[in-house]
Scaffold this motif. Structure first.
Motif, PDB file in Angstrom:
ATOM      1  N   GLU A  21       0.952  -1.194  -0.083  1.00 52.87           N
ATOM      2  CA  GLU A  21       0.080  -0.027  -0.042  1.00 52.87           C
ATOM      3  C   GLU A  21       0.710   1.317  -0.035  1.00 52.87           C
ATOM      4  N   ALA A  22       1.856   1.238   0.506  1.00 50.86           N
ATOM      5  CA  ALA A  22       3.124   2.406   0.890  1.00 50.86           C
ATOM      6  C   ALA A  22       3.886   2.176  -0.202  1.00 50.86           C
ATOM      7  N   ASP A  23       4.241   1.176  -0.582  1.00 53.60           N
ATOM      8  CA  ASP A  23       5.442   1.004  -1.795  1.00 53.60           C
ATOM      9  C   ASP A  23       5.008   0.060  -2.900  1.00 53.60           C
ATOM     10  N   ASN A  65       8.581   2.265   5.231  1.00 55.93           N
ATOM     11  CA  ASN A  65       7.381   2.032   4.747  1.00 55.93           C
ATOM     12  C   ASN A  65       6.525   2.602   5.978  1.00 55.93           C
ATOM     13  N   ILE A  66       5.431   2.960   5.807  1.00 56.49           N
ATOM     14  CA  ILE A  66       4.213   3.045   6.818  1.00 56.49           C
ATOM     15  C   ILE A  66       2.998   2.902   6.040  1.00 56.49           C
ATOM     16  N   ALA A  67       1.992   2.024   6.415  1.00 56.41           N
ATOM     17  CA  ALA A  67       0.672   1.793   6.025  1.00 56.41           C
ATOM     18  C   ALA A  67      -0.290   1.533   6.780  1.00 56.41           C
ATOM     19  N   VAL A  68      -1.422   1.974   6.565  1.00 59.69           N
ATOM     20  CA  VAL A  68      -2.864   1.494   7.720  1.00 59.69           C
ATOM     21  C   VAL A  68      -3.495   0.821   6.683  1.00 59.69           C
ATOM     22  N   ALA A  69      -4.253  -0.181   7.065  1.00 58.46           N
ATOM     23  CA  ALA A  69      -5.400  -0.643   6.316  1.00 58.46           C
ATOM     24  C   ALA A  69      -6.618   0.476   5.836  1.00 58.46           C
ATOM     25  N   ARG A  73      -8.317   3.676   8.466  1.00 60.80           N
ATOM     26  CA  ARG A  73      -7.707   5.203   8.351  1.00 60.80           C
ATOM     27  C   ARG A  73      -8.404   6.203   9.015  1.00 60.80           C
ATOM     28  N   GLY A  74      -7.485   7.339   9.229  1.00 60.08           N
ATOM     29  CA  GLY A  74      -8.204   8.563  10.008  1.00 60.08           C
ATOM     30  C   GLY A  74      -8.522   8.497  11.372  1.00 60.08           C
ATOM     31  N   ARG A  75      -7.717   7.162  12.073  1.00 60.88           N
ATOM     32  CA  ARG A  75      -8.165   7.296  13.598  1.00 60.88           C
ATOM     33  C   ARG A  75      -6.819   7.438  14.388  1.00 60.88           C
ATOM     34  N   GLY A  76      -5.916   7.951  13.748  1.00 57.69           N
ATOM     35  CA  GLY A  76      -4.636   8.320  14.335  1.00 57.69           C
ATOM     36  C   GLY A  76      -3.720   6.978  14.628  1.00 57.69           C
ATOM     37  N   ILE A  77      -4.024   5.988  13.564  1.00 57.89           N
ATOM     38  CA  ILE A  77      -3.053   4.945  13.823  1.00 57.89           C
ATOM     39  C   ILE A  77      -1.700   5.105  13.344  1.00 57.89           C
ATOM     40  N   ALA A  78      -1.527   5.602  12.217  1.00 53.54           N
ATOM     41  CA  ALA A  78      -0.297   6.155  11.786  1.00 53.54           C
ATOM     42  C   ALA A  78       0.546   7.017  12.747  1.00 53.54           C
ATOM     43  N   LYS A  79      -0.349   7.926  13.215  1.00 52.11           N
ATOM     44  CA  LYS A  79       0.552   8.817  14.260  1.00 52.11           C
ATOM     45  C   LYS A  79       1.033   7.986  15.455  1.00 52.11           C
ATOM     46  N   GLY A 100      10.993   9.630   3.926  1.00 51.66           N
ATOM     47  CA  GLY A 100      10.834  10.233   2.696  1.00 51.66           C
ATOM     48  C   GLY A 100       9.817   9.903   1.894  1.00 51.66           C
ATOM     49  N   THR A 101       9.402  10.764   1.279  1.00 53.62           N
ATOM     50  CA  THR A 101       8.007  10.634   0.664  1.00 53.62           C
ATOM     51  C   THR A 101       8.072  11.413  -0.802  1.00 53.62           C
ATOM     52  N   GLY A 102       6.840  11.126  -1.556  1.00 51.45           N
ATOM     53  CA  GLY A 102       6.788  11.943  -3.119  1.00 51.45           C
ATOM     54  C   GLY A 102       6.345  13.294  -2.769  1.00 51.45           C
ATOM     55  N   ASP A 107      -1.040  14.494   1.729  1.00 52.28           N
ATOM     56  CA  ASP A 107      -1.593  13.941   2.982  1.00 52.28           C
ATOM     57  C   ASP A 107      -0.280  13.332   3.960  1.00 52.28           C
ATOM     58  N   GLN A 108       0.523  12.680   3.303  1.00 61.20           N
ATOM     59  CA  GLN A 108       1.697  12.226   4.181  1.00 61.20           C
ATOM     60  C   GLN A 108       2.562  13.229   4.593  1.00 61.20           C
ATOM     61  N   LEU A 109       2.922  14.254   3.606  1.00 61.04           N
ATOM     62  CA  LEU A 109       3.581  15.437   4.162  1.00 61.04           C
ATOM     63  C   LEU A 109       2.805  16.202   5.266  1.00 61.04           C
ATOM     64  N   ALA A 110       1.757  16.248   5.292  1.00 64.05           N
ATOM     65  CA  ALA A 110       0.914  16.928   6.301  1.00 64.05           C
ATOM     66  C   ALA A 110       1.269  16.014   7.619  1.00 64.05           C
ATOM     67  N   LEU A 111       0.828  14.893   7.330  1.00 64.14           N
ATOM     68  CA  LEU A 111       0.888  13.657   8.503  1.00 64.14           C
ATOM     69  C   LEU A 111       2.226  13.973   9.512  1.00 64.14           C
ATOM     70  N   GLN A 113       4.634  16.300   9.359  1.00 62.68           N
ATOM     71  CA  GLN A 113       4.928  17.529   9.815  1.00 62.68           C
ATOM     72  C   GLN A 113       4.159  17.680  10.994  1.00 62.68           C
ATOM     73  N   LYS A 114       2.746  17.214  10.974  1.00 60.50           N
ATOM     74  CA  LYS A 114       2.172  17.081  12.500  1.00 60.50           C
ATOM     75  C   LYS A 114       2.709  16.464  13.327  1.00 60.50           C
ATOM     76  N   CYS A 115       3.651  15.131  12.887  1.00 55.72           N
ATOM     77  CA  CYS A 115       4.426  14.322  13.958  1.00 55.72           C
ATOM     78  C   CYS A 115       5.574  15.021  14.341  1.00 55.72           C
TER      79      CYS A 115
HETATM   80  C1  LIG Z   1      -0.706   7.552   5.115  1.00 51.81           C
HETATM   81  C2  LIG Z   1      -1.391   6.771   6.053  1.00 51.81           C
HETATM   82  C3  LIG Z   1      -0.400   5.945   6.567  1.00 51.81           C
HETATM   83  C4  LIG Z   1      -2.075   7.608   7.317  1.00 51.81           C
HETATM   84  O1  LIG Z   1      -2.691   6.491   7.849  1.00 51.81           O
HETATM   85  P1  LIG Z   1      -3.820   7.173   9.256  1.00 51.81           P
HETATM   86  O2  LIG Z   1      -3.758   6.066  10.454  1.00 51.81           O
HETATM   87  O3  LIG Z   1      -5.023   7.194   8.294  1.00 51.81           O
HETATM   88  O4  LIG Z   1      -3.563   8.585   9.677  1.00 51.81           O
HETATM   89  P2  LIG Z   1      -3.591   9.089  11.143  1.00 51.81           P
HETATM   90  O5  LIG Z   1      -5.004   9.019  11.287  1.00 51.81           O
HETATM   91  O6  LIG Z   1      -2.497   8.822  12.064  1.00 51.81           O
HETATM   92  O7  LIG Z   1      -3.291  10.751  10.903  1.00 51.81           O
HETATM   93  C5  LIG Z   1      -3.593  11.312   9.761  1.00 51.81           C
HETATM   94  C6  LIG Z   1      -2.963  12.931  10.281  1.00 51.81           C
HETATM   95  O8  LIG Z   1      -2.736  13.434   9.307  1.00 51.81           O
HETATM   96  C7  LIG Z   1      -3.580  14.446   8.962  1.00 51.81           C
HETATM   97  N1  LIG Z   1      -3.827  14.830   7.640  1.00 51.81           N
HETATM   98  C8  LIG Z   1      -4.214  13.791   6.610  1.00 51.81           C
HETATM   99  N2  LIG Z   1      -4.150  14.300   5.287  1.00 51.81           N
HETATM  100  C9  LIG Z   1      -4.094  15.755   5.525  1.00 51.81           C
HETATM  101  C10 LIG Z   1      -4.009  16.740   4.661  1.00 51.81           C
HETATM  102  N3  LIG Z   1      -4.252  16.690   3.288  1.00 51.81           N
HETATM  103  N4  LIG Z   1      -3.996  17.963   5.408  1.00 51.81           N
HETATM  104  C11 LIG Z   1      -3.823  17.956   6.648  1.00 51.81           C
HETATM  105  N5  LIG Z   1      -3.632  17.089   7.511  1.00 51.81           N
HETATM  106  C12 LIG Z   1      -4.024  15.771   6.983  1.00 51.81           C
HETATM  107  C13 LIG Z   1      -4.865  13.932   9.712  1.00 51.81           C
HETATM  108  O9  LIG Z   1      -5.557  15.114   9.670  1.00 51.81           O
HETATM  109  C14 LIG Z   1      -4.117  13.501  10.942  1.00 51.81           C
HETATM  110  O10 LIG Z   1      -3.965  14.630  11.830  1.00 51.81           O
HETATM  111  P3  LIG Z   1      -4.802  15.174  13.205  1.00 51.81           P
HETATM  112  O11 LIG Z   1      -4.674  14.064  13.968  1.00 51.81           O
HETATM  113  O12 LIG Z   1      -3.983  16.383  13.341  1.00 51.81           O
HETATM  114  O13 LIG Z   1      -6.263  15.277  12.409  1.00 51.81           O
HETATM  115  C15 LIG Z   1      -2.416   5.984   5.233  1.00 51.81           C
HETATM  116  O14 LIG Z   1      -3.456   6.905   4.562  1.00 51.81           O
HETATM  117  C16 LIG Z   1      -2.017   4.961   4.051  1.00 51.81           C
HETATM  118  O15 LIG Z   1      -1.587   3.588   4.632  1.00 51.81           O
HETATM  119  N6  LIG Z   1      -1.929   5.284   3.073  1.00 51.81           N
HETATM  120  C17 LIG Z   1      -1.493   4.225   1.893  1.00 51.81           C
HETATM  121  C18 LIG Z   1      -0.042   4.045   2.234  1.00 51.81           C
HETATM  122  C19 LIG Z   1       0.973   5.295   2.254  1.00 51.81           C
HETATM  123  O16 LIG Z   1       0.739   6.165   1.457  1.00 51.81           O
HETATM  124  N7  LIG Z   1       1.882   5.499   2.872  1.00 51.81           N
HETATM  125  C20 LIG Z   1       3.044   6.558   3.024  1.00 51.81           C
HETATM  126  C21 LIG Z   1       4.144   6.309   1.924  1.00 51.81           C
HETATM  127  S1  LIG Z   1       5.129   7.636   1.786  1.00 51.81           S
END
Ligand SMILES: CC(C)(COP(=O)(O)OP(=O)(O)OC[C@H]1O[C@@H](n2cnc3c(N)ncnc32)[C@H](O)[C@@H]1OP(=O)(O)O)[C@@H](O)C(=O)NCCC(=O)NCCS
Length: 152
Positions: A21-23, A65-69, A73-79, A100-102, A107-111, A113-115
């Motif tokens: 899912e991530a790669d 690599n980081i991925a959530v099913a 998603r959207g429940r803070g699991i990636a955080k 590193g990300t593209g 969304d990942q760049l936002a995530l 930086q929030k971390c």
């Molecule tokens: C990227 C991924 C791992 C995120 O997983 P997730 O568990 O849904 O993420 P979380 O719920 O922990 O956190 C998301 C945070 O990023 C924020 N975020 C996501 N997209 C955002 C956006 N476009 N703008 C601002 N904030 C955003 C969320 O609001 C949340 O922050 P908050 O708690 O302050 O609201 C998931 O979408 C995924 O598996 N994607 C496919 C694989 C992938 O792309 N991996 C990364 C490869 S580089």
């Protein structure tokens, strides 16, 4: 609901479906996975998230690599996975954690930086050189690798 994050044992099967899912390249995954440690997020005995950490130098651990099913998603699991990866890297005496990300992964760049990650470098044309097919996200071609760093 029974959930938690743990380090996978080195003899446990690889969560390939989540890793892809991530790669999108199984060949790229095979290059880093054997030397990495995998943090797994589980819920009711099922794996819902992974975070792969590799020592790239004695000081730097990289999240490869980081991925959530999708359904979780959207429940803070990636955080939480990133927070656990930082705890693990600190315990292992690394001084910083990188990811590193593209350029198109908005969304990942936002995530990240929030971390607390800060942009540290850009590897221009990384994706156009290393992946066989063009990748598009958010209507943007993924060409450059944005490297972010979090000091431990
Ligand atoms: C990227 C991924 C791992 C995120 O997983 P997730 O568990 O849904 O993420 P979380 O719920 O922990 O956190 C998301 C945070 O990023 C924020 N975020 C996501 N997209 C955002 C956006 N476009 N703008 C601002 N904030 C955003 C969320 O609001 C949340 O922050 P908050 O708690 O302050 O609201 C998931 O979408 C995924 O598996 N994607 C496919 C694989 C992938 O792309 N991996 C990364 C490869 S580089």
């Amino acid at each position: 609901m029974n959930e938690g994050i743990r380090l996978l044992g080195t003899d446990e099967p690889l969560p390939m479906e989540l890793l892809l899912e991530a790669d999108p390249s199984e060949e790229m995954i095979s290059r880093y996975i054997t030397d990495s440690r995998i943090l797994a997020a589980e819920e009711n005995g099922r794996m819902i998230g992974v975070c792969v950490v590799l020592a790239v130098s004695p000081e730097i651990a990289e999240i490869k690599n980081i991925a959530v099913a999708e359904r979780a998603r959207g429940r803070g699991i990636a955080k939480s996975l990133i927070k656990e990866a930082a705890v693990y890297a600190k315990r292992e005496k690394f001084s910083a954690i990188e990811i590193g990300t593209g350029n198109s992964s908005l969304d990942q760049l936002a995530l990240y930086q929030k971390c607390g990650f800060r942009i540290a470098a850009v590897e221009r044309d990384f994706f156009t050189r290393h992946y066989p097919k063009p990748i598009f996200e958010n209507g943007i071609q993924c060409r450059d690798m944005i490297r972010l760093q979090y000091k431990l």
